[in-house]
Design a protein around this motif. Structure first.
Motif, mmCIF file in Angstrom:
data_model
loop_
_atom_site.group_PDB
_atom_site.id
_atom_site.type_symbol
_atom_site.label_atom_id
_atom_site.label_comp_id
_atom_site.label_asym_id
_atom_site.label_seq_id
_atom_site.Cartn_x
_atom_site.Cartn_y
_atom_site.Cartn_z
ATOM 1 N N LYS A 137 0.850 -1.191 0.000
ATOM 2 C CA LYS A 137 0.000 0.000 0.000
ATOM 3 C C LYS A 137 0.894 1.252 0.000
ATOM 4 C CE LYS A 137 -0.353 0.937 4.959
ATOM 5 N NZ LYS A 137 -1.236 1.274 6.067
ATOM 6 N N ARG A 138 0.289 2.383 -0.263
ATOM 7 C CA ARG A 138 1.046 3.621 -0.146
ATOM 8 C C ARG A 138 1.284 3.866 1.350
ATOM 9 N NH1 ARG A 138 2.110 7.313 -3.793
ATOM 10 N NH2 ARG A 138 0.647 6.408 -5.256
ATOM 11 N N LEU A 139 2.538 4.012 1.732
ATOM 12 C CA LEU A 139 2.872 4.172 3.155
ATOM 13 C C LEU A 139 2.946 5.663 3.493
ATOM 14 C CD1 LEU A 139 5.761 1.522 3.295
ATOM 15 C CD2 LEU A 139 3.429 1.212 4.146
ATOM 16 N N SER A 140 2.313 6.057 4.567
ATOM 17 C CA SER A 140 2.410 7.454 5.000
ATOM 18 C C SER A 140 3.752 7.657 5.709
ATOM 19 C CB SER A 140 1.256 7.775 5.956
ATOM 20 O OG SER A 140 1.438 7.073 7.170
ATOM 21 N N GLY A 141 4.104 8.890 5.890
ATOM 22 C CA GLY A 141 5.320 9.195 6.641
ATOM 23 C C GLY A 141 5.243 8.613 8.048
ATOM 24 N N TYR A 142 4.057 8.629 8.617
ATOM 25 C CA TYR A 142 3.854 8.114 9.979
ATOM 26 C C TYR A 142 3.991 6.585 10.000
ATOM 27 C CZ TYR A 142 1.862 8.171 14.732
ATOM 28 O OH TYR A 142 1.656 8.039 16.075
ATOM 29 N N ASP A 143 3.463 5.929 8.933
ATOM 30 C CA ASP A 143 3.639 4.463 8.809
ATOM 31 C C ASP A 143 5.134 4.125 8.852
ATOM 32 O OD1 ASP A 143 0.951 3.646 8.367
ATOM 33 O OD2 ASP A 143 1.083 4.025 6.207
ATOM 34 N N ILE A 144 5.890 4.843 8.027
ATOM 35 C CA ILE A 144 7.322 4.525 7.876
ATOM 36 C C ILE A 144 8.079 4.815 9.171
ATOM 37 C CG2 ILE A 144 9.452 5.146 6.626
ATOM 38 C CD1 ILE A 144 7.763 5.382 4.089
ATOM 39 N N GLU A 145 7.807 5.976 9.721
ATOM 40 C CA GLU A 145 8.479 6.387 10.967
ATOM 41 C C GLU A 145 8.216 5.371 12.091
ATOM 42 O OE1 GLU A 145 7.541 10.131 13.629
ATOM 43 O OE2 GLU A 145 7.484 10.625 11.494
ATOM 44 N N SER A 146 6.957 4.981 12.222
ATOM 45 C CA SER A 146 6.599 4.057 13.308
ATOM 46 C C SER A 146 7.175 2.675 13.043
ATOM 47 C CB SER A 146 5.073 3.930 13.447
ATOM 48 O OG SER A 146 4.475 5.187 13.400
ATOM 49 N N TYR A 147 7.161 2.264 11.770
ATOM 50 C CA TYR A 147 7.727 0.948 11.428
ATOM 51 C C TYR A 147 9.225 0.915 11.725
ATOM 52 C CZ TYR A 147 8.788 -3.404 9.181
ATOM 53 O OH TYR A 147 9.217 -4.697 8.967
#
Ligand SMILES: Cc1cn([C@H]2C[C@H](O)[C@@H](COP(=O)(O)OP(=O)(O)OP(=O)(O)O)O2)c(=O)[nH]c1=O
Length: 206
Positions: A137-147
């Motif tokens: 899926k398209r990852l948000s900046g928050y998705d990436i940061e938290s991951y």
């Protein structure tokens, strides 16, 4: 006769041990091989997975030379490569590399190649490369940061582990799931059975 069959897993990857265990196979020995995994110039990801899995298996074979107890053992090795087009993503050591990989994977399809290499008791080399297409899926900046904060990117090709949080990034997967985790079970078990390793005896042992 079959109980004397010994399998060496030339790997330090806990995922590969777990996947083999899932298929009812417990290696008699783990032999991690520390190799330079840098791709050659313009090397295709499929060729890289094939070459590195063979190098790991052959290095393990050389390592047991002079240990008669391991003559006639099977040696299994694998290598997993993640790529977008022909661009090979590294197994990140730094968080910045993992971040770049996730930005690249976001909202796109990529391929995961795992090369498997089996050295048979008569020292024949058998190889196979399996590929899986994965769309994130398209990852948000928050998705990436938290991951990234979860640390699950560490030690994994492409900076993600599908068996963890990143499983929730997958919109579509075509092919083998276990191939993405690091060892394609269908092909590995087939290869072992084809070369006379008695997988069923392991299942019967319970
Ligand atoms: C893409 C992906 C990779 N991985 C892991 C599997 C492998 O351990 C790693 C790919 O690196 P590899 O170089 O294939 O393997 P490794 O160095 O971890 O282990 P060894 O060479 O000793 O066998 O990435 C996952 O666990 N989940 C995933 O979704």
């Amino acid at each position: 006769m079959t109980v004397t069959q010994k399998l060496i897993l030339a790997s330090g990857s806990p995922r590969r041990v777990e996947l083999l265990a899932q298929a009812g196979i417990e290696p008699a020995r783990l032999l991690p091989m520390d190799l330079d995994e840098t791709p050659k110039r313009a090397e295709h990801p499929r060729s890289l997975a094939r070459r590195l899995s063979a190098e790991k298996a052959k290095a393990a074979l050389a390592a047991i030379k002079g240990e008669p107890a391991w003559d006639g053992s099977y040696i299994l090795a694998a290598d997993t490569v993640v790529c977008v087009g022909r661009r090979i993503l590294p197994k990140p050591e730094l968080i910045g590399e993992a971040s770049s990989a996730l930005h690249l994977l976001s909202g796109r399809s990529h391929r995961v190649y795992t090369g498997i290499c089996l050295v048979t008791p008569d020292r024949t080399i058998r190889q196979k490369v399996v590929d899986t297409k994965v769309r994130f899926k398209r990852l948000s900046g928050y998705d990436i940061e938290s991951y990234l904060a979860s640390g699950q990117w560490r030690g994994k090709a492409g900076g993600y582990g599908i068996q963890g949080i990143a499983g929730s990034f997958v919109v579509k997967l075509v092919g083998s799931y276990t191939n993405v985790v690091g060892l394609p079970l269908y092909e590995t078990v087939n290869l072992l059975i084809g070369e006379g390793y008695d997988v069923h005896a392991r299942w019967l042992e319970g």
